[in-house]
Design a protein around this motif. Structure first.
Motif, PDB file in Angstrom:
ATOM      1  N   VAL B 106     -71.287   0.753 -31.352  1.00 24.32           N
ATOM      2  CA  VAL B 106     -71.138   0.256 -32.727  1.00 24.32           C
ATOM      3  C   VAL B 106     -72.332  -0.633 -33.090  1.00 24.32           C
ATOM      4  O   VAL B 106     -72.725  -1.499 -32.320  1.00 24.32           O
ATOM      5  N   ASP B 107     -72.890  -0.373 -34.248  1.00 25.41           N
ATOM      6  CA  ASP B 107     -74.052  -1.118 -34.730  1.00 25.41           C
ATOM      7  C   ASP B 107     -73.647  -1.953 -35.947  1.00 25.41           C
ATOM      8  O   ASP B 107     -73.551  -1.433 -37.053  1.00 25.41           O
ATOM      9  N   PRO B 108     -73.398  -3.224 -35.728  1.00 25.48           N
ATOM     10  CA  PRO B 108     -72.886  -4.045 -36.844  1.00 25.48           C
ATOM     11  C   PRO B 108     -73.941  -4.361 -37.890  1.00 25.48           C
ATOM     12  O   PRO B 108     -73.622  -4.917 -38.925  1.00 25.48           O
ATOM     13  N   TYR B 109     -75.205  -4.027 -37.594  1.00 28.07           N
ATOM     14  CA  TYR B 109     -76.275  -4.348 -38.549  1.00 28.07           C
ATOM     15  C   TYR B 109     -76.597  -3.182 -39.477  1.00 28.07           C
ATOM     16  O   TYR B 109     -77.488  -3.287 -40.298  1.00 28.07           O
ATOM     17  N   ASP B 110     -75.909  -2.085 -39.312  1.00 27.51           N
ATOM     18  CA  ASP B 110     -76.196  -0.933 -40.178  1.00 27.51           C
ATOM     19  C   ASP B 110     -75.887  -1.313 -41.627  1.00 27.51           C
ATOM     20  O   ASP B 110     -74.738  -1.618 -41.976  1.00 27.51           O
ATOM     21  N   VAL B 111     -76.913  -1.258 -42.445  1.00 27.55           N
ATOM     22  CA  VAL B 111     -76.766  -1.700 -43.840  1.00 27.55           C
ATOM     23  C   VAL B 111     -75.775  -0.825 -44.607  1.00 27.55           C
ATOM     24  O   VAL B 111     -75.244  -1.216 -45.642  1.00 27.55           O
ATOM     25  N   ASN B 112     -75.500   0.362 -44.071  1.00 20.29           N
ATOM     26  CA  ASN B 112     -74.538   1.226 -44.750  1.00 20.29           C
ATOM     27  C   ASN B 112     -73.126   0.636 -44.770  1.00 20.29           C
ATOM     28  O   ASN B 112     -72.316   0.987 -45.623  1.00 20.29           O
ATOM     29  N   ILE B 113     -72.845  -0.243 -43.815  1.00 17.74           N
ATOM     30  CA  ILE B 113     -71.541  -0.924 -43.842  1.00 17.74           C
ATOM     31  C   ILE B 113     -71.416  -1.674 -45.165  1.00 17.74           C
ATOM     32  O   ILE B 113     -70.386  -1.620 -45.840  1.00 17.74           O
ATOM     33  N   TYR B 114     -72.489  -2.333 -45.530  1.00 19.67           N
ATOM     34  CA  TYR B 114     -72.488  -3.112 -46.773  1.00 19.67           C
ATOM     35  C   TYR B 114     -72.555  -2.209 -48.005  1.00 19.67           C
ATOM     36  O   TYR B 114     -71.845  -2.411 -48.983  1.00 19.67           O
ATOM     37  N   ARG B 115     -73.408  -1.216 -47.942  1.00 17.37           N
ATOM     38  CA  ARG B 115     -73.553  -0.327 -49.102  1.00 17.37           C
ATOM     39  C   ARG B 115     -72.228   0.340 -49.441  1.00 17.37           C
ATOM     40  O   ARG B 115     -71.893   0.543 -50.613  1.00 17.37           O
ATOM     41  N   GLU B 116     -71.475   0.719 -48.408  1.00 16.26           N
ATOM     42  CA  GLU B 116     -70.188   1.362 -48.665  1.00 16.26           C
ATOM     43  C   GLU B 116     -69.144   0.355 -49.135  1.00 16.26           C
ATOM     44  O   GLU B 116     -68.292   0.664 -49.965  1.00 16.26           O
ATOM     45  N   LEU B 117     -69.246  -0.857 -48.599  1.00 16.85           N
ATOM     46  CA  LEU B 117     -68.385  -1.935 -49.065  1.00 16.85           C
ATOM     47  C   LEU B 117     -68.557  -2.091 -50.581  1.00 16.85           C
ATOM     48  O   LEU B 117     -67.609  -2.290 -51.325  1.00 16.85           O
ATOM     49  N   ALA B 118     -69.799  -1.975 -51.010  1.00 13.45           N
ATOM     50  CA  ALA B 118     -70.101  -2.075 -52.432  1.00 13.45           C
ATOM     51  C   ALA B 118     -69.445  -0.937 -53.213  1.00 13.45           C
ATOM     52  O   ALA B 118     -69.200  -1.067 -54.411  1.00 13.45           O
ATOM     53  N   GLY B 119     -69.158   0.162 -52.541  1.00 13.97           N
ATOM     54  CA  GLY B 119     -68.468   1.268 -53.193  1.00 13.97           C
ATOM     55  C   GLY B 119     -66.953   1.178 -53.032  1.00 13.97           C
ATOM     56  O   GLY B 119     -66.240   2.110 -53.401  1.00 13.97           O
ATOM     57  N   GLY B 120     -66.475   0.093 -52.441  1.00 15.39           N
ATOM     58  CA  GLY B 120     -65.036  -0.111 -52.326  1.00 15.39           C
ATOM     59  C   GLY B 120     -64.432   0.351 -51.011  1.00 15.39           C
ATOM     60  O   GLY B 120     -63.218   0.306 -50.829  1.00 15.39           O
ATOM     61  N   VAL B 121     -65.281   0.807 -50.072  1.00 12.66           N
ATOM     62  CA  VAL B 121     -64.760   1.287 -48.781  1.00 12.66           C
ATOM     63  C   VAL B 121     -64.537   0.094 -47.862  1.00 12.66           C
ATOM     64  O   VAL B 121     -65.420  -0.752 -47.704  1.00 12.66           O
ATOM     65  N   THR B 122     -63.368   0.029 -47.254  1.00 16.73           N
ATOM     66  CA  THR B 122     -63.070  -1.094 -46.360  1.00 16.73           C
ATOM     67  C   THR B 122     -62.757  -0.655 -44.931  1.00 16.73           C
ATOM     68  O   THR B 122     -62.786  -1.464 -44.020  1.00 16.73           O
ATOM     69  N   THR B 123     -62.431   0.627 -44.746  1.00 22.77           N
ATOM     70  CA  THR B 123     -62.100   1.126 -43.404  1.00 22.77           C
ATOM     71  C   THR B 123     -62.757   2.486 -43.208  1.00 22.77           C
ATOM     72  O   THR B 123     -62.714   3.330 -44.104  1.00 22.77           O
ATOM     73  N   SER B 124     -63.372   2.697 -42.031  1.00 21.21           N
ATOM     74  CA  SER B 124     -64.015   3.983 -41.765  1.00 21.21           C
ATOM     75  C   SER B 124     -63.705   4.451 -40.356  1.00 21.21           C
ATOM     76  O   SER B 124     -63.698   3.651 -39.410  1.00 21.21           O
ATOM     77  N   ASN B 125     -63.494   5.741 -40.250  1.00 18.93           N
ATOM     78  CA  ASN B 125     -63.278   6.369 -38.951  1.00 18.93           C
ATOM     79  C   ASN B 125     -64.627   6.875 -38.448  1.00 18.93           C
ATOM     80  O   ASN B 125     -65.159   7.848 -38.976  1.00 18.93           O
ATOM     81  N   ILE B 126     -65.170   6.188 -37.448  1.00 15.50           N
ATOM     82  CA  ILE B 126     -66.512   6.536 -36.962  1.00 15.50           C
ATOM     83  C   ILE B 126     -66.362   7.585 -35.856  1.00 15.50           C
ATOM     84  O   ILE B 126     -65.951   7.286 -34.734  1.00 15.50           O
ATOM     85  N   LEU B 127     -66.706   8.795 -36.225  1.00 18.24           N
ATOM     86  CA  LEU B 127     -66.482   9.925 -35.323  1.00 18.24           C
ATOM     87  C   LEU B 127     -67.746  10.305 -34.573  1.00 18.24           C
ATOM     88  O   LEU B 127     -68.863  10.149 -35.077  1.00 18.24           O
ATOM     89  N   HIS B 128     -67.551  10.838 -33.389  1.00 15.13           N
ATOM     90  CA  HIS B 128     -68.602  11.518 -32.637  1.00 15.13           C
ATOM     91  C   HIS B 128     -69.017  12.734 -33.458  1.00 15.13           C
ATOM     92  O   HIS B 128     -68.292  13.177 -34.351  1.00 15.13           O
ATOM     93  N   GLY B 129     -70.181  13.299 -33.148  1.00 13.01           N
ATOM     94  CA  GLY B 129     -70.663  14.468 -33.885  1.00 13.01           C
ATOM     95  C   GLY B 129     -69.934  15.747 -33.508  1.00 13.01           C
ATOM     96  O   GLY B 129     -68.933  15.721 -32.789  1.00 13.01           O
ATOM     97  N   SER B 130     -70.468  16.850 -34.009  1.00  9.26           N
ATOM     98  CA  SER B 130     -69.764  18.124 -33.861  1.00  9.26           C
ATOM     99  C   SER B 130     -70.531  19.091 -32.962  1.00  9.26           C
ATOM    100  O   SER B 130     -70.450  20.294 -33.125  1.00  9.26           O
ATOM    101  N   ALA B 131     -71.279  18.549 -32.003  1.00 10.02           N
ATOM    102  CA  ALA B 131     -72.117  19.411 -31.161  1.00 10.02           C
ATOM    103  C   ALA B 131     -71.326  20.144 -30.091  1.00 10.02           C
ATOM    104  O   ALA B 131     -71.804  21.117 -29.527  1.00 10.02           O
ATOM    105  N   ASN B 132     -70.117  19.685 -29.800  1.00  9.21           N
ATOM    106  CA  ASN B 132     -69.379  20.270 -28.681  1.00  9.21           C
ATOM    107  C   ASN B 132     -67.922  20.550 -29.054  1.00  9.21           C
ATOM    108  O   ASN B 132     -67.341  19.851 -29.881  1.00  9.21           O
ATOM    109  N   PRO B 133     -67.322  21.562 -28.407  1.00 10.60           N
ATOM    110  CA  PRO B 133     -65.922  21.869 -28.699  1.00 10.60           C
ATOM    111  C   PRO B 133     -65.022  20.650 -28.531  1.00 10.60           C
ATOM    112  O   PRO B 133     -64.145  20.401 -29.349  1.00 10.60           O
TER     113      PRO B 133
END
Lengths: 442, 450
Positions: B106-133
Motif C-alpha cells: 500500500v502506497d499512502p502517498y499516491d495522489v490518486n487517493i486525494y484526487r478520488e476523495l475529491a470525486g466523493g470516493v471514500t472506500t476502494s477495493n485495491i485489487l491485484h491485476g488480471s495477469a493470472n487465473p
C-alpha cells in the motif's frame, strides 16, 4: 443492423422505430413541430414552440409559425428540445474497430511524413462505432489519422489529412463533408524520458540530446513546408514532375488548410505556435493539456483549441486535481476559442459529457453546447452549412428530452444529412435480444 | 486547527485522536440510499460515526454546523475495483500468485487517493491485476488521506482474492518475440489452473485436518509445512475469503461458476463481467455479485459485446450490481458513471446511486460500516452542489470517519498558498546560482510512482 439512406425502405423502418412520426405521402420532407428550438444562431433566443421543415437534406423553414406542407412527415416534439447535431472535432471513427486487434485498426501508417494520406480512404462505413455515436446525437465528426494519444516520445510527424463525415451513408462518399479538412501534425515532444518497447522500461537521456532531436525534428518540418512552397512555385512555372506528398501540403502552405497540431505540454505548444507564425500557416491546437498555461499566447495569435478529453488525470502530481476540468472554462474566459473532441471512436458518444463536465467547473453551459456544434463548424470552414439551425443549412440535428449535456437526457430523434436515422445499434440490439431471454422457471 | 490543544494532547498520549467535535450538516437534500431521500434532511456526526439522520437531528451545543442549503448529501462512494495506492499490481510470472497481495504494498502517498476523495470516493477495493487465473490478495482501503499505509486499511473488511479469466490470464496478446509463454494460453487452461489449485487446496486442508485429528488422538505428529499459496485458497473453500473474478465473456463466466460450484464455493463478485447480461439467470442462481464498468467497449475482442445496459439488465434479473472504475480517472466521476445506468437501461435514480454505494459495500462485506447514510455507520459522506447524477454536479466536501478530508474551498486556498510558496522558492533558486536551470538539471521527481 439497420442502415438508412434516402430511400423509402429506410424511411419506413425509421418511422416504425419512432411512433411520433406520422408517415407522409412523399417521404422527402419532414416537419418537426411544437419543439423548443435552440437554433444557436448568433444572438438568437431559443424558439419556445416552433417548427422545422426539412427537405432535400436542408432546413427549408424554421420558426414559431411554419405551415406543414401536405405530404410532409410530422414529428411531434412537444416538450422536447431541438439542437444542432453534435460534431466530434477529432475522432477516429471508422478507422478502428477493436483496439487490440491490429487488423481492424487503420489509424497509424508507417513513416513520419504522410501528408498525402487521407482518413476518408480508410473510414469503414459499416463500423459498429458509427451507429453507437449517432444514437447519442453525434451527427458528424472529424476523423483524424495518427497516434492521437500523443503523450511521450515517438509518433511525431504528419500523419495525414483529417476528413469530416456525416455519421450515416451507404458509402463513405455519401458520408463525405470534407475529405481534406486539415493536416494532422503530431508535434515533437521534448522529453528526456522515452519508453523502450524492447526492454519495457524508461530510457533516459540528457536534456541537450533531447533538445537537439527536438530542434532537428522542427527544422525538418520547416524544410518540408519550404519544399512544398518550392514545389507549388515550380508547378505554376510549368514543372511536370509529380510529388504527391508535397502537393498535399500545397493547401497548408497556401493558408487554406489548417495544420491540426497535437501538442500537450506548454513548451511544445509554444514551439508549435512559433513555428506556424514563422511559416505563416493556419494552426488549430489539438489536445492542449497545458493550454491553460499559455492562454495569452493563444489569444494573441488567435489560435483555437480542440480540447479533449476533459475527463483525464492532471498531467503532474502537483497540478490541481481539477485542472483538466477547469481548463475549458479558463480558456473560454480568456477569450480562446474552444471546441471539444473525444479523440476516440468507441467513446465518441461521450462527447456531450466531456463538454458537460467542464460546465460544473466554470464553462458557461451555452459555451459548452456551442463548443460541440457551432464552434467546430466555424473552425473547419463549414459554418455556412453546419453548426446552427437556420434556413438553408444542412439538416443535421437532434431532438432530445432535455439538456443534451446531461447524461440522463434521452436522444429521441436524429437527423443526418436531412434524413431521420435509426437509433438502433449494436448495443441496443444486444440489449433487446438478451432482455427477451426467458426468465428461469421459478 | 479547530482544537489544537486537543490535537496536541492526543499526540502526546500517543492515543488515537478522539473526535470530540460534533458536526451537523443541515439544509440540504440527504440521499440516504437505503432509507429514501430527505429534503431537507440533516445528519449528525459524532466520534467518526453517523449519530443521527433525519428531517431534523439533535444539534448538540458546540457542534460545527455545515450549511448545505441547495446541496446534496450522499454516502461516500465505494469503488469495488481499483488499482490506486499500490506500489505494484501484477505478479504475473506464475499462474497462481495467491501468495502475494496488494495489502503488502500500500502506497499512502499516491495522489490518486486525494484526487478520488475529491470525486466523493471514500472506500476502494485495491485489487491485484488480471495477469493470472488466480491472482493475489486484495486490500480494502479508506481514503484517509494523510494516514500511513496501515492506517488506510479498512479494519475488519473481509479478506479477498483476485481471479481472472479470458484474454489477460491466457496472455494471448502482447508477448514480445522470444519470451517464453506461461501456461495457460487458452480459456481451457485457465479453467484447469483454477481447478488444479482448488484440488491442491483441498489436499492441503486435509493434511491439516489429519494432523489435528492425530493430535486429538494423543499421537505425536509433525505439523504440515505451511504453504502461503494454498492458505488463502483454503479460506476460499471455507467461504471466509471473497473471490473477485475478472471476466468478460459469457462462456468463461459460466465455466468459473461451475468450477466453483464443484468445490462448494460461491464467487463473491464477477468483476467487469461485460457479458454478464447474457448469463444473468445463471449468475443470479449462483448468487454472485457483479461489478461492471458503465460503458467501455471494443478495446478488445472480449469487450466487443459490452453494452451500457449491462448493469440494468443484470439488476433486472436479481443480481446485486455495482459500477466500478478500474481507473484512477474514472473513479473521479463514478457519480456520472452511475447516471449512465439511468440513461441506458432505465434504472431509477435510487438504484443508480446504490450501484456506487451500498451495492459495492455489500459485495465487499462492509455494508455494516459504509455504503449508506444510517445511524451507526461510519461518517463517510460527500456533499455535491447538485444532484450527483447530474453531469454538472461538483463535489464540495468529503468526510471520512467524520473528518473533513476534502473541501473544495480549502483545496483552492491551499493551491494559492502552494503557488506562492513555489514562486518564493523559485526566486531563491535563481538568487542562489544565477544560472538558468533547464529541466535536465532537475533532480529526479519525487513521489512519482508507476
Amino acid at each position: 443492423m439497420t442502415r438508412l439512406g434516402r430511400n423509402a425502405f429506410g424511411i419506413a423502418l425509421a418511422l416504425t422505430g419512432v411512433g411520433a412520426i406520422a408517415a407522409g405521402q412523399e417521404e422527402e420532407s419532414w416537419i418537426i413541430q411544437n419543439a423548443r428550438i435552440h437554433t444557436l444562431a448568433e444572438g438568437a433566443e431559443p424558439i419556445e414552440s416552433g417548427s422545422i421543415l426539412i427537405r432535400d437534406g436542408r432546413i427549408v423553414e424554421i420558426g414559431a409559425d411554419v405551415t406543414a406542407p401536405a405530404g410532409a412527415a410530422v414529428i411531434d416534439a412537444a416538450g422536447m428540445d431541438v439542437y444542432p447535431g453534435m460534431m466530434d472535432s477529432v475522432s477516429q471513427l471508422g478507422l478502428t474497430e477493436i483496439g487490440s486487434i491490429s487488423a481492424t485498426v487503420d489509424t497509424v501508417e508507417l513513416g513520419e511524413m504522410n501528408p498525402h494520406l487521407r482518413a476518408a480512404t480508410a473510414i469503414h462505413p459499416s463500423s459498429e462505432h458509427l451507429p453507437v455515436a449517432r444514437a447519442n446525437g453525434i451527427t458528424h465528426a472529424v476523423v483524424a489519422p495518427g497516434r492521437l494519444g500523443g503523450f511521450g516520445g515517438g509518433g511525431a510527424g504528419i500523419s495525414g489529412q483529417a476528413s469530416i463525415v456525416h455519421l450515416d451513408g451507404w458509402t463513405v462518399e455519401e458520408m463525405d463533408i470534407d475529405a481534406s479538412a486539415g493536416m494532422v501534425l503530431t508535434w515533437p515532444t521534448l522529453s528526456t524520458r522515452s519508453f523502450n518497447l524492447a526492454t519495457f522500461s524508461m530510457d533516459r537521456r540528457s536534456f541537450r540530446e533531447a533538445k537537439e532531436e527536438y530542434d532537428r525534428q522542427v527544422a525538418e518540418l520547416g524544410e518540408v513546408l519550404d519544399a512544398a512552397r518550392r514545389y507549388a512555385a515550380a508547378g505554376e512555372a510549368g514543372a511536370r514532375e509529380r510529388d504527391i506528398r508535397l502537393a498535399a501540403l500545397g493547401p497548408v502552405v497556401g493558408g487554406e488548410m489548417p495544420l491540426l497540431i497535437l501538442a500537450q505540454g506548454e513548451r511544445e505548444i509554444r514551439g508549435a505556435v512559433e513555428f506556424t507564425k514563422e511559416q505563416g500557416v493556419k494552426m488549430i491546437l489539438l489536445g492542449g493539456s497545458e493550454a491553460w498555461k499559455v492562454k495569452e499566447l493563444l489569444v494573441e495569435h488567435g489560435i483555437p483549441v480542440i480540447l479533449g478529453p476533459t475527463q483525464r488525470l492532471p498531467g503532474e502530481e502537483d497540478e490541481a486535481y481539477d485542472q483538466p476540468f477547469t481548463t475549458p472554462g479558463e480558456l473560454h474566459d480568456a477569450g480562446v476559442t474552444v471546441a471539444f473532441a473525444t479523440f476516440g471512436s468507441s467513446n465518441s458518444r461521450l462527447l456531450p459529457y466531456e463538454a458537460g463536465h467542464a460546465v460544473g467547473y466554470g464553462l458557461p453551459q451555452e459555451a459548452a453546447i456551442r463548443a460541440i456544434t457551432v464552434v467546430p463548424a466555424q473552425l473547419f470552414g463549414l459554418a455556412e452549412d453546419f453548426g446552427t439551425l437556420e434556413e438553408g443549412k444542412v439538416a443535421n440535428l437532434i431532438v432530445v428530452n432535455g439538456d443534451p449535456l446531461e447524461i440522463r437526457t434521452e436522444v429521441e430523434h436524429v437527423f443526418v444529412n436531412g434524413v431521420p436515422v435509426s437509433l438502433d445499434n449494436r448495443h441496443q440490439s444486444l440489449y433487446e435480444r438478451y432482455r427477451s431471454r426467458p426468465h428461469p422457471e421459478r | 486547527m479547530r482544537h489544537s490543544k486537543l490535537f496536541l494532547a492526543a499526540a502526546l498520549l500517543g492515543a488515537p485522536l478522539a473526535f470530540s467535535q460534533d458536526t451537523v450538516i443541515r439544509g440540504g437534500t440527504v440521499l440516504t440510499v437505503t432509507g429514501g431521500t430527505l429534503s431537507p434532511g440533516e445528519v449528525l456526526i459524532r466520534d467518526g460515526k453517523i449519530a443521527e439522520v433525519g428531517a431534523s437531528v439533535t444539534v448538540p451545543e458546540g457542534a460545527e454546523v455545515i450549511d448545505a442549503t441547495g446541496m446534496f448529501v450522499m454516502p461516500g462512494i465505494v469503488d469495488a475495483h481499483s488499482h490506486i495506492a499500490a506500489e505494484s499490481i501484477n505478479e504475473g510470472s506464475v499462474a497462481v500468485s495467491s501468495m502475494t497481495g496488494t495489502g503488502d504494498v500500500v502506497d499512502p502517498y499516491d495522489v490518486n487517493i486525494y484526487r478520488e476523495l475529491a470525486g466523493g470516493v471514500t472506500t476502494s477495493n485495491i485489487l491485484h491485476g488480471s495477469a493470472n487465473p488466480i491472482g493475489g490478495l486484495n486490500v480494502v482501503i479508506k481514503h484517509r488521506w494523510g494516514a500511513d499505509a496501515a492506517g488506510l486499511v479498512l479494519e475488519g473488511a473481509p479478506p479477498g482474492i483476485k481471479f481472472a479469466l479470458g484474454e489477460n490470464p491466457k496472455r494471448s496478446r502482447g508477448m514480445p518475440a522470444g519470451v517464453e509463454r506461461r501456461y495457460p494460453a487458452t480459456r481451457m487452461g485457465v479453467q484447469d489452473v483454477i481447478r488444479q489449485a482448488f484440488i491442491e487446496a483441498e489436499a492441503y486442508r486435509q493434511e491439516f485436518a489429519d494432523y489435528e485429528a492425530a493430535k486429538a488422538r494423543g499421537e505425536r505428529a509433525l505439523p504440515p509445512r505451511r504453504d502461503m499459496k494454498l492458505e488463502p485458497l483454503v479460506e476460499v473453500l471455507e467461504g471466509t475469503r471473497l473471490v473477485h473474478a475478472h471476466c468478460y465473456r459469457q462462456d468463461e463466466i459460466l465455466q468459473l461458476l461451475r468450477v466453483a460450484e464443484e468445490f462448494g464455493v460461491r464467487i463473491a463478485t464477477l468483476q467487469h463481467v461485460l457479458e454478464g447480461y447474457k448469463v444473468a439467470n445463471e449468475i443470479a442462481a449462483h448468487g454472485a455479485g457483479a461489478s461492471t464498468f458503465s460503458d467501455w467497449w471494443a478495446y478488445k475482442v472480449e469487450a466487443y459485446d459490452a453494452i451500457p445496459h449491462n448493469a440494468a439488465l443484470m439488476t433486472e434479473r436479481g443480481i446485486l450490481v455495482s459500477i466500478n472504475s478500474d481507473s484512477a480517472e474514472e473513479a473521479r466521476h463514478l457519480n456520472q458513471e452511475a447516471a449512465k445506468t439511468v440513461k441506458w437501461g432505465g434504472m431509477s435514480e435510487e438504484e443508480a446511486l446504490k450501484m456506487i454505494t451500498i451495492n459495492p459495500a455489500i459485495q465487499l462485506g462492509i455494508d455494516g460500516r459504509v455504503g449508506s447514510l444510517e445511524a451507526g455507520k461510519d461518517a463517510d459522506l460527500a456533499i455535491f452542489d447538485r444532484h450527483p447524477l447530474s453531469t454538472y454536479a461538483v463535489n464540495q466536501m468529503t468526510f471520512v470517519d467524520g473528518e473533513l478530508l476534502f473541501s473544495r474551498e480549502k483545496d483552492q486556498a491551499m493551491r494559492e498558498a502552494m503557488a506562492a510558496e513555489r514562486t518564493e522558492l523559485e526566486a531563491k533558486l535563481s538568487e542562489g546560482d544565477g544560472a538558468e536551470r533547464g529541466p535536465g538539471r532537475r533532480g529526479p521527481r519525487e513521489g512519482v510512482r508507476r
